[in-house]
Enzyme design. Structure first.
Site, PDB file in Angstrom:
ATOM      1  N   GLN A 173       2.635   4.510  -1.062  1.00 41.40           N
ATOM      2  CA  GLN A 173       3.980   4.342  -0.526  1.00 41.40           C
ATOM      3  C   GLN A 173       4.418   5.623   0.175  1.00 41.40           C
ATOM      4  O   GLN A 173       4.070   6.725  -0.229  1.00 41.40           O
ATOM      5  CB  GLN A 173       4.956   3.973  -1.637  1.00 41.40           C
ATOM      6  CG  GLN A 173       4.689   2.612  -2.266  1.00 41.40           C
ATOM      7  CD  GLN A 173       4.954   1.447  -1.318  1.00 41.40           C
ATOM      8  OE1 GLN A 173       5.456   1.629  -0.217  1.00 41.40           O
ATOM      9  NE2 GLN A 173       4.605   0.249  -1.753  1.00 41.40           N
ATOM     10  N   TYR A 202      -4.605  -5.385  -8.346  1.00 40.26           N
ATOM     11  CA  TYR A 202      -4.442  -4.761  -7.028  1.00 40.26           C
ATOM     12  C   TYR A 202      -3.972  -3.310  -7.240  1.00 40.26           C
ATOM     13  O   TYR A 202      -2.984  -2.865  -6.672  1.00 40.26           O
ATOM     14  CB  TYR A 202      -3.444  -5.536  -6.158  1.00 40.26           C
ATOM     15  CG  TYR A 202      -3.547  -7.045  -6.287  1.00 40.26           C
ATOM     16  CD1 TYR A 202      -4.434  -7.778  -5.493  1.00 40.26           C
ATOM     17  CD2 TYR A 202      -2.761  -7.747  -7.199  1.00 40.26           C
ATOM     18  CE1 TYR A 202      -4.529  -9.157  -5.618  1.00 40.26           C
ATOM     19  CE2 TYR A 202      -2.847  -9.127  -7.325  1.00 40.26           C
ATOM     20  CZ  TYR A 202      -3.739  -9.832  -6.532  1.00 40.26           C
ATOM     21  OH  TYR A 202      -3.828 -11.200  -6.660  1.00 40.26           O
ATOM     22  N   GLU A 223      -9.348  -3.730  -8.339  1.00 38.73           N
ATOM     23  CA  GLU A 223      -9.127  -3.372  -6.940  1.00 38.73           C
ATOM     24  C   GLU A 223     -10.383  -3.711  -6.154  1.00 38.73           C
ATOM     25  O   GLU A 223     -11.498  -3.536  -6.642  1.00 38.73           O
ATOM     26  CB  GLU A 223      -8.811  -1.874  -6.831  1.00 38.73           C
ATOM     27  CG  GLU A 223      -8.768  -1.310  -5.441  1.00 38.73           C
ATOM     28  CD  GLU A 223      -7.746  -1.992  -4.547  1.00 38.73           C
ATOM     29  OE1 GLU A 223      -8.108  -2.307  -3.396  1.00 38.73           O
ATOM     30  OE2 GLU A 223      -6.598  -2.223  -4.997  1.00 38.73           O
ATOM     31  N   CYS A 304       5.540  -7.363  -1.245  1.00 34.20           N
ATOM     32  CA  CYS A 304       5.903  -7.007   0.123  1.00 34.20           C
ATOM     33  C   CYS A 304       6.221  -8.237   0.960  1.00 34.20           C
ATOM     34  O   CYS A 304       6.385  -8.138   2.175  1.00 34.20           O
ATOM     35  CB  CYS A 304       4.794  -6.184   0.774  1.00 34.20           C
ATOM     36  SG  CYS A 304       3.188  -7.011   0.815  1.00 34.20           S
TER      37      CYS A 304
END
Length: 348
Positions: A173, A202, A223, A304
């Site tokens: 981020q 994730y 991941e 998101c």
């Protein structure tokens, strides 16, 4: 910001009572924050253009006000020093913090005679710590391939503003202070302790895994990106890690939960879940596993995409979960992107 709040209110209307005001930053923090960027490249009229591709056109962005000064300075140096496309078939400039990658549409390593000691020193002055060449003859809609990454100058790993190790393709981020608020909120809700097991789907390069491990909780991260997992090993020592899509790793998730649960305990641990999926939301097999098998006691979901979040929340609520809070975060000022942290508790 008002448009984003109205958009979320519409998409997440079934949970209007839980939706909080958008959290963001103000003033100069809204400018030059994007220290991760992927710029399309093309050679036109004897010069390099680096910016946004719109159909077959490149919109050159010589000094973007939301890109970090480092990204703008690197782009300026490349425009001035890179050889023509015939010698150096650049397709993308990808910047991830202090790591710079030049994605070339070729399978052959071109000459790097343009990378002089004086130019390397200029890169270093911008804050670049590693310069990569990535050969990917099919690059286009997919920017990166798995193989053919070559470090041509500097070091292969850097440390971001949260103190996390990352490589050239890592995602993190862009507003660390605001992101820390989101992590604090998720951690306060999940409240993991030494008896608990946290599955982190994730998980990226381990920013959240690190938090769960520091509480003493058992933690498992999944991941798909190999580079991210290598960094997660360093950022979250002691966490169990699985590479692959979360949907394909459901059998291992099931086995980990079984192995992590004590057979007999006066204080049996809770099953906790943290997810941060791409815009497509939770994979169908992951949703099914959560609802029908794992049924975590608490769940934090950083999304998101309000559309896919709404879809997933609807199914989770129908399966016996309650949305305790929806907090939107403006991680990408001056864009239409907005992320939302959903906190869910199992009620039956």
């Amino acid at each position: 910001m008002r448009q984003k709040q109205l958009w979320l209110a519409d998409k997440l209307s079934p949970w209007a009572d839980a939706l909080a005001p958008l959290r963001g930053v103000t003033g100069s923090e809204r400018l030059h924050y994007r220290d991760k960027a992927c710029l399309s490249a093309d050679w036109q009229d004897g010069r390099w253009l680096l910016g946004l591709r719109k159909r077959d056109e490149i919109i050159d962005i010589p000094a973007c006000p939301v890109q970090s000064h480092r990204v703008n300075q690197v782009a300026r140096l490349l425009r001035a020093h890179l050889p023509a496309k015939a010698r150096f078939p650049l397709a993308y400039l990808a910047q991830s913090g202090a790591q710079t990658t030049l994605v070339l549409k070729t399978a052959s390593q071109p000459s790097l005679d343009w990378l002089t000691p004086s130019l390397s020193a200029e890169f270093e002055r911008t804050g670049v710590e590693g310069l990569w060449i990535h050969l990917f003859p099919s690059t286009g809609k997919r920017v990166f391939a798995k193989n053919h990454w070559y470090l041509v100058w500097g070091r292969a790993r850097s440390e971001d503003r949260l103190g996390l190790i990352h490589g050239p393709a890592a995602f993190s981020q862009l507003l660390p202070g605001l992101y820390r608020q989101a992590l604090d909120q998720a951690q306060a809700f999940l409240a993991p302790s030494a008896n608990d097991g946290v599955i982190d789907l994730y998980c990226g390069h381990g920013s959240t895994l690190q938090r769960w491990r520091k509480t003493g909780a058992r933690a498992l991260g999944v991941e798909v990106a190999a580079e991210a997992l290598k960094c997660a090993e360093r950022n979250a020592p002691g966490a169990d890690l699985l590479r692959g899509t979360c949907e394909h790793r459901v059998p291992q998730l099931r086995a980990w939960r079984k192995a992590a649960s004590p057979v007999a305990s006066d204080q049996p641990g809770r099953r906790l879940l943290y997810v941060n999926p791409p815009r497509t939301g939770l994979e169908p097999g992951v949703r099914t596993w959560i609802i029908d098998e794992d049924r975590p006691h608490r769940m934090a979901y950083l999304s998101c995409s309000a559309g896919t979040l709404s879809r997933d929340l609807q199914q989770l609520c129908e399966a016996g979960y309650r949305v305790e809070a929806l907090t939107p975060y403006d991680f990408f000022p001056f864009t239409h992107h907005v992320e939302t942290l959903a906190l869910l508790r199992r009620i039956n």
